[in-house]
Design an enzyme around this catalytic site. Structure first.
Site, PDB file in Angstrom:
ATOM      1  N   SER A 148      57.248  37.337 -19.344  1.00  0.00           N
ATOM      2  CA  SER A 148      57.468  38.775 -19.176  1.00  0.00           C
ATOM      3  C   SER A 148      58.622  39.079 -18.217  1.00  0.00           C
ATOM      4  O   SER A 148      59.293  40.100 -18.365  1.00  0.00           O
ATOM      5  CB  SER A 148      56.180  39.430 -18.672  1.00  0.00           C
ATOM      6  OG  SER A 148      55.728  38.789 -17.500  1.00  0.00           O
ATOM      7  N   GLU A 180      61.349  24.694 -21.624  1.00  0.00           N
ATOM      8  CA  GLU A 180      61.907  25.224 -20.369  1.00  0.00           C
ATOM      9  C   GLU A 180      62.444  24.095 -19.492  1.00  0.00           C
ATOM     10  O   GLU A 180      63.499  24.222 -18.869  1.00  0.00           O
ATOM     11  CB  GLU A 180      60.845  26.018 -19.603  1.00  0.00           C
ATOM     12  CG  GLU A 180      60.512  27.351 -20.267  1.00  0.00           C
ATOM     13  CD  GLU A 180      59.362  28.076 -19.584  1.00  0.00           C
ATOM     14  OE1 GLU A 180      59.304  29.308 -19.714  1.00  0.00           O
ATOM     15  OE2 GLU A 180      58.513  27.417 -18.957  1.00  0.00           O
TER      16      GLU A 180
END
Ligand SMILES: O=C[C@H](O)[C@H](O)[C@H](O)COP(=O)(O)O
EC number: 5.3.1.6
Length: 234
Positions: A35, A111
């Site tokens: 987010s 990531e």
């Protein structure tokens, strides 16, 4: 139990805004997941349009890729480049030494690949993510057929692995790479940095584990937002 926290929305926006000033024309940019990164992606799109920037982005998840496409950010795949100028990512926890816990959204494998490809790894978080020491369950991505073997080996290391269950599907979470996630707590986890490093190494030795969510000595800087301001730790 996932380690994902809701956090503070205003803090996320302030951190994202602070990191955007590093973007320069011609950069290849790694985009993390979550987010807070979503706030950064929206700002990046505006920046590209208003400054007419030539930017190429590598996305660490389907979530980020879809958002980048919706925001008309030019995308390249991982294997179209050997390095990135900057990577911007969120985190679930940031400790005093800027070690990170990631993987609350099960995106930590891609990531970490991105983090290791980038010249500068810039983290954006709201202040609720700060902690003295990392002691939450560690997300561990596992090849499905190795689940039982990995669980046994983690238990031998003193861990308590729990298979992460999906919320809007029956059964386990399946990562973007087709794997399971075990959230593994270590009750006797020694809290100093050296032991975190050793634990990370031991976890990685188990056959069937693809990657864990401990990001040790990878972050170059952390942009920390709260309701009033953003400050940077290096
Ligand atoms: O797997 C997910 C990633 O590691 C995220 O970067 C992490 O969960 C932070 O996400 P958010 O910004 O939504 O808190």
């Amino acid at each position: 139990m996932s380690i994902k926290k809701n956090g503070d929305e205003l803090g996320k926006k302030k951190a994202a805004k602070s990191a955007i000033s590093q973007i320069e024309d011609g950069m290849k940019v790694g985009l993390g997941t979550g987010s807070t990164v979503a706030e950064f992606v929206k700002l990046l799109s505006k920046e590209i349009k208003s400054r007419n920037l030539d930017i190429r982005a590598v996305c660490t998840s389907y979530q980020t890729k879809n958002l980048a496409i919706d925001n008309e950010i030019p995308i390249i795949s991982y294997n179209e480049t050997k390095s990135l100028d900057i990577g911007v990512d969120g985190a679930d926890l940031v400790d005093e030494n800027l070690n990170l816990l990631k993987g609350g959204g099960a995106a930590h494998l891609r990531e970490k690949i991105m983090a290791k490809m980038t010249k500068k790894y810039s983290i954006i978080v709201d202040e609720t993510k700060l902690c003295e020491k990392i002691n939450e369950p560690i997300p561990i991505e596992v090849i499905p057929s190795a689940k039982n073997l990995v669980e046994k080996n983690l238990e031998e290391l003193g861990g308590k692995p729990i298979l992460r269950e999906a919320e809007k599907k029956d059964g386990p979470v399946i990562t973007d790479n087709g794997n399971f996630v075990l959230d593994c707590s270590f009750e006797n986890l020694e809290k100093d940095k050296r032991d975190l490093e050793q634990l990370a190494k031991k976890i990685k030795e188990t056959t069937g584990i693809v990657e864990h969510g401990l990001f040790i000595d990878l972050a170059d800087e952390v942009h920390i937002g709260n309701k009033e301001k953003c400050y940077i730790k290096k």
